[in-house]
Design a protein around this motif. Sequence first.
Motif, PDB file in Angstrom:
ATOM      1  N   ALA A 375      11.247  32.683  14.457  1.00 53.80           N
ATOM      2  CA  ALA A 375      12.449  33.190  15.156  1.00 53.80           C
ATOM      3  C   ALA A 375      13.518  32.338  15.774  1.00 53.80           C
ATOM      4  N   THR A 376      12.781  31.157  16.127  1.00 58.39           N
ATOM      5  CA  THR A 376      13.633  30.198  16.949  1.00 58.39           C
ATOM      6  C   THR A 376      13.752  28.858  16.150  1.00 58.39           C
ATOM      7  N   ARG A 377      13.434  28.803  14.837  1.00 58.90           N
ATOM      8  CA  ARG A 377      13.681  27.893  13.830  1.00 58.90           C
ATOM      9  C   ARG A 377      15.243  27.298  13.708  1.00 58.90           C
ATOM     10  N   GLU A 378      15.507  26.145  13.771  1.00 58.96           N
ATOM     11  CA  GLU A 378      16.986  25.560  13.451  1.00 58.96           C
ATOM     12  C   GLU A 378      17.005  25.286  12.137  1.00 58.96           C
ATOM     13  N   PRO A 379      18.456  25.911  11.437  1.00 60.41           N
ATOM     14  CA  PRO A 379      18.501  25.596  10.218  1.00 60.41           C
ATOM     15  C   PRO A 379      18.455  24.164   9.848  1.00 60.41           C
ATOM     16  N   GLN A 380      18.011  23.944   8.728  1.00 60.28           N
ATOM     17  CA  GLN A 380      17.955  22.482   8.299  1.00 60.28           C
ATOM     18  C   GLN A 380      17.661  22.262   6.799  1.00 60.28           C
ATOM     19  N   ILE A 381      18.492  21.465   6.079  1.00 65.22           N
ATOM     20  CA  ILE A 381      18.745  21.126   4.860  1.00 65.22           C
ATOM     21  C   ILE A 381      17.559  20.071   4.348  1.00 65.22           C
ATOM     22  N   THR A 382      16.667  20.420   3.420  1.00 61.63           N
ATOM     23  CA  THR A 382      15.610  19.453   3.137  1.00 61.63           C
ATOM     24  C   THR A 382      15.530  19.355   1.792  1.00 61.63           C
ATOM     25  N   ASP A 383      14.910  18.501   1.028  1.00 64.06           N
ATOM     26  CA  ASP A 383      14.514  18.545  -0.603  1.00 64.06           C
ATOM     27  C   ASP A 383      13.278  19.449  -0.577  1.00 64.06           C
ATOM     28  N   ASN A 384      12.981  19.503  -1.967  1.00 65.17           N
ATOM     29  CA  ASN A 384      11.673  20.632  -2.330  1.00 65.17           C
ATOM     30  C   ASN A 384      10.535  19.748  -1.721  1.00 65.17           C
ATOM     31  N   ALA A 385       9.806  20.514  -1.056  1.00 60.16           N
ATOM     32  CA  ALA A 385       8.509  19.850  -0.402  1.00 60.16           C
ATOM     33  C   ALA A 385       7.669  19.508  -1.354  1.00 60.16           C
ATOM     34  N   LEU A 386       7.453  20.231  -2.529  1.00 65.08           N
ATOM     35  CA  LEU A 386       6.413  19.635  -3.575  1.00 65.08           C
ATOM     36  C   LEU A 386       6.616  18.640  -4.165  1.00 65.08           C
ATOM     37  N   GLU A 387       7.890  17.901  -4.205  1.00 63.21           N
ATOM     38  CA  GLU A 387       8.155  16.667  -4.815  1.00 63.21           C
ATOM     39  C   GLU A 387       8.361  15.697  -3.835  1.00 63.21           C
ATOM     40  N   SER A 388       8.590  16.028  -2.663  1.00 58.31           N
ATOM     41  CA  SER A 388       9.442  14.797  -1.374  1.00 58.31           C
ATOM     42  C   SER A 388       8.192  13.733  -1.448  1.00 58.31           C
ATOM     43  N   PRO A 389       8.608  12.519  -1.577  1.00 62.25           N
ATOM     44  CA  PRO A 389       7.822  11.336  -1.592  1.00 62.25           C
ATOM     45  C   PRO A 389       7.561  10.937  -0.041  1.00 62.25           C
ATOM     46  N   VAL A 390       8.118  11.547   0.998  1.00 60.50           N
ATOM     47  CA  VAL A 390       8.102  11.327   2.486  1.00 60.50           C
ATOM     48  C   VAL A 390       7.574  12.382   3.284  1.00 60.50           C
ATOM     49  N   ILE A 391       6.882  12.096   4.349  1.00 59.17           N
ATOM     50  CA  ILE A 391       6.340  13.108   5.189  1.00 59.17           C
ATOM     51  C   ILE A 391       7.388  12.964   6.539  1.00 59.17           C
ATOM     52  N   PRO A 392       7.993  14.264   6.797  1.00 55.72           N
ATOM     53  CA  PRO A 392       8.803  14.255   7.768  1.00 55.72           C
ATOM     54  C   PRO A 392       8.164  13.925   9.222  1.00 55.72           C
ATOM     55  N   ASP A 393       8.694  13.089  10.066  1.00 54.22           N
ATOM     56  CA  ASP A 393       8.201  12.956  11.374  1.00 54.22           C
ATOM     57  C   ASP A 393       8.406  13.963  12.528  1.00 54.22           C
ATOM     58  N   HIS A 394       7.624  14.369  13.028  1.00 58.93           N
ATOM     59  CA  HIS A 394       7.695  15.563  13.923  1.00 58.93           C
ATOM     60  C   HIS A 394       7.280  15.103  15.318  1.00 58.93           C
ATOM     61  N   ALA A 395       7.851  15.661  16.429  1.00 56.68           N
ATOM     62  CA  ALA A 395       7.439  15.025  17.813  1.00 56.68           C
ATOM     63  C   ALA A 395       6.249  15.548  18.223  1.00 56.68           C
ATOM     64  N   GLY A 396       5.337  16.170  17.554  1.00 56.65           N
ATOM     65  CA  GLY A 396       4.180  16.736  17.960  1.00 56.65           C
ATOM     66  C   GLY A 396       4.052  17.786  18.827  1.00 56.65           C
ATOM     67  N   ALA A 397       2.858  18.226  19.474  1.00 49.90           N
ATOM     68  CA  ALA A 397       2.575  19.345  19.729  1.00 49.90           C
ATOM     69  C   ALA A 397       2.865  19.200  21.435  1.00 49.90           C
ATOM     70  N   PRO A 398       3.469  20.451  21.998  1.00 47.31           N
ATOM     71  CA  PRO A 398       3.638  20.425  23.541  1.00 47.31           C
ATOM     72  C   PRO A 398       2.347  20.207  24.164  1.00 47.31           C
ATOM     73  N   THR A 399       2.332  20.199  25.502  1.00 44.79           N
ATOM     74  CA  THR A 399       1.030  19.881  26.439  1.00 44.79           C
ATOM     75  C   THR A 399       0.343  21.361  26.377  1.00 44.79           C
ATOM     76  N   PRO A 400      -0.759  21.145  26.250  1.00 46.21           N
ATOM     77  CA  PRO A 400      -1.353  22.386  25.896  1.00 46.21           C
ATOM     78  C   PRO A 400      -1.540  23.407  27.458  1.00 46.21           C
ATOM     79  N   ALA A 401      -1.575  24.768  27.311  1.00 45.36           N
ATOM     80  CA  ALA A 401      -1.886  25.669  28.407  1.00 45.36           C
ATOM     81  C   ALA A 401      -3.096  25.335  29.257  1.00 45.36           C
ATOM     82  N   GLN A 402      -3.980  25.180  28.533  1.00 44.77           N
ATOM     83  CA  GLN A 402      -5.366  25.180  28.943  1.00 44.77           C
ATOM     84  C   GLN A 402      -6.064  23.742  28.380  1.00 44.77           C
ATOM     85  N   PRO A 403      -6.643  22.961  29.189  1.00 43.34           N
ATOM     86  CA  PRO A 403      -7.067  21.608  28.734  1.00 43.34           C
ATOM     87  C   PRO A 403      -7.826  21.629  27.396  1.00 43.34           C
TER      88      PRO A 403
END
Length: 781
Positions: A375-403
């Motif tokens: 519901a909150t995903r921003e539009p982004q133009i990407t290539d077809n994932a099944l053929e993509s030779p690279v792995i997009p770099d994501h920022a990682g997970a947020p701080t967990p609510a519980q340890p």
Amino acid sequence: MRRAVAAGLAVACLSTPALAAPTPYDPETADQWVNPMARGDEAGDITVDITQAPDSVSEGDSLRLQLTVANSSEEAASLTLSTRRGDPTWDVAGARRALALDASAYPWFGPTVDVEVGPGERREVPLELPAEFLPVGTWPLMVTAGENTERMLVTVTADAEEEQQTPGLTVLLPLTSRLDIVPGETGEAPEEAPLILGSEHLAGQIAPGGRLSELLDIYAAEERGTCLAVDPALVDTVSRMSRGYTVAQSRPSLITTKQRLRDSWFTDDDPEPGAPGRGAADAAAWLERLQGAGCVVALPWADADIDAVARTEDEWLFREATQRGTEVLREELGVEPVPNVVIPSSGYITEQAAPSLGWADQSVPVDQAWEASVATREPQITDNALESPVIPDHAGAPTPAQPVRAIVADNSVWGVPQSGAHAHLAPGVTATTFPAALGSLLAATGPAPQTTGYSNPDWRFDYRLDSVTARAITAGSALRLAVAEETLPAEWAQSPEPVLAVPAPRLDAATARTLVSTVTELYDARAARPVPLAEAVTAPLLDPVGPPAVGVTRFGSPWSDPSAVSDTEVLRAAQQTRYTDDLTRMMVNDPVINLTRYDFTLPLRRDVLMALSGTSRSSLATNRDAVEATNGRLDANRRTLQELRGSVALFPPGNVYTRASESSPLLIVAGNGLPLPVDAELAYTGPEGTVLTAHGPVHIPAYGSITVQLTADLPEDEDQSQLSLWLATRDGSPISTPVEITVQTRAGIVGTYGIALLVVVGLSLALLFRVGRHRRRRQRP
């Protein structure tokens, strides 16, 4: 103290972080499995195995061994079995080192026995070691038969003469197994998808006398301070088995293609139906017994390699690996598992994987988190994932609510804040450590002993040189030694460090029985006190750790790991999980259909997790088969995804589309072979100036099709336009295979035909003129 020594060794190894094997079967990693300078045993025709021995002996008692001598040659052999021991060992690391040294490290000779063995014969030989040969302590013991040796650790116990401070002890007993679910499964409704297994391997494990059945019996004998580390994929599969299953080598196609009757007369493309499984009753009985467990904690799904899953950079694959398990165990077993605990099969967490552990927080169910993210995903133009030779770099997970707590080896956290057995890895993420040398000796047990990636490579050898019984007894002695290391005199002000024992994931029954027997003796003798797992992983407040300096590694395995998942395999897994995410986002939940889009694609993610399982990879005996199984499952999963991709497609009216005029719309059919509706955008490429407009998103009903009308503005100076069209998610990720069409207007056709007609008329007039002139010349006098 042990932890000070471990910390010193770790600091010395900061420059050699854990490395992923570049490709499977790389010969350059061979010496990472076996140090050619260790042990020095030579394979021969005569072998000797310890087949029976006590877990320990009391001071003043002799040690009785039962040996098996085998002669694989074609000639009879006369030999002398001799016994030797090394110097006593006072810590587990020293014990592990002694087992890897050559025979010169065993200078003390004991009793011998002469044996005659015929060609192809196996003989049982009893041997007794007198009490004076083995005083109180832990001793490396060696039995020799020619060039072959059999080694183990032997513990001789004595009654405590003074009051001591005993350490706490927590022991994990893992429940895992190979799960050969035939790949390619998807969710179904209104009933669950039928379970199809490739063999009856799991049925044999849970049947009476099977490994998993015996492990439950052993756990029931001692629940103090012990906890079952359960693979949720195993519980989920056994639960489905209890409702009936099929054994087959393939599954029916997901997509039903239309076929003319006459085309099917002489063909039979249907897969073999398989045979009904025989383990349903045993599955129900095993699951019922497990429901009474007092302490349960979830392993990663299918015991997937946490580092490899994190390297795919896919949030939902990581959530399924670390978060789903507690929910499944709670529902299937009716117990409350210890929450927010991650137990990596590798025994360590890399610095690259640590930020992803925020996704292991179980505060929000995975399905709800998915819908909220879409519901909150921003539009982004990407290539077809099944053929993509690279792995997009994501920022990682947020701080967990519980340890979130990870259980790792103590030599894998060297550059972060620590307090006792706890370390701070990332915001909201702590590590509870176990002795690395103990973990390595416990892992080197069973028919397929494991080589831990965090173990010192100098002391790695082929552990199958020693029998299963000898290595089980070694594990029990190593546990006693680890407890003795932390035992303190009563007058000391400080408290002893707790001991956490983490055996191999594929723990065998013989080793489990020895370990539990050792634990019971330690508790009964008050040499250790049982500590619940929930208490053991509760960390004190630690100073936060910020991001590392560039090029600095602060935690992870200090040594190279020969069993690490290769970069090639991680890329394939990342391609498939990203495409699965795209496919899921394109579908739409329908309240009339008792199936959500996430549940439909969930088995596809689980296939990838099974492909990334790290358990069998870490054994020299099964690594090659494990890598082949990974490749086979990833190949099958990709074929399924390609089949699903082909079920959502565009069908143009021929390769050349002719428009009556420039204002005429383009008509194209969009089909959907999925069980849920699809909301997609029509994406395209074409000549500069091309603008195609669809009036709103393309909504294709489940198992249906729709004709899409496009308004087309094409370049005016072109009579033909080459277009490529495909369906994409609402945020721009390609889904369907592109189709190529040529668009041509009637004006262009008329213009082309008009020019051709003028040329023909011109040529005809020229020909008539020449013929007439020739006739006039002939008519002159």
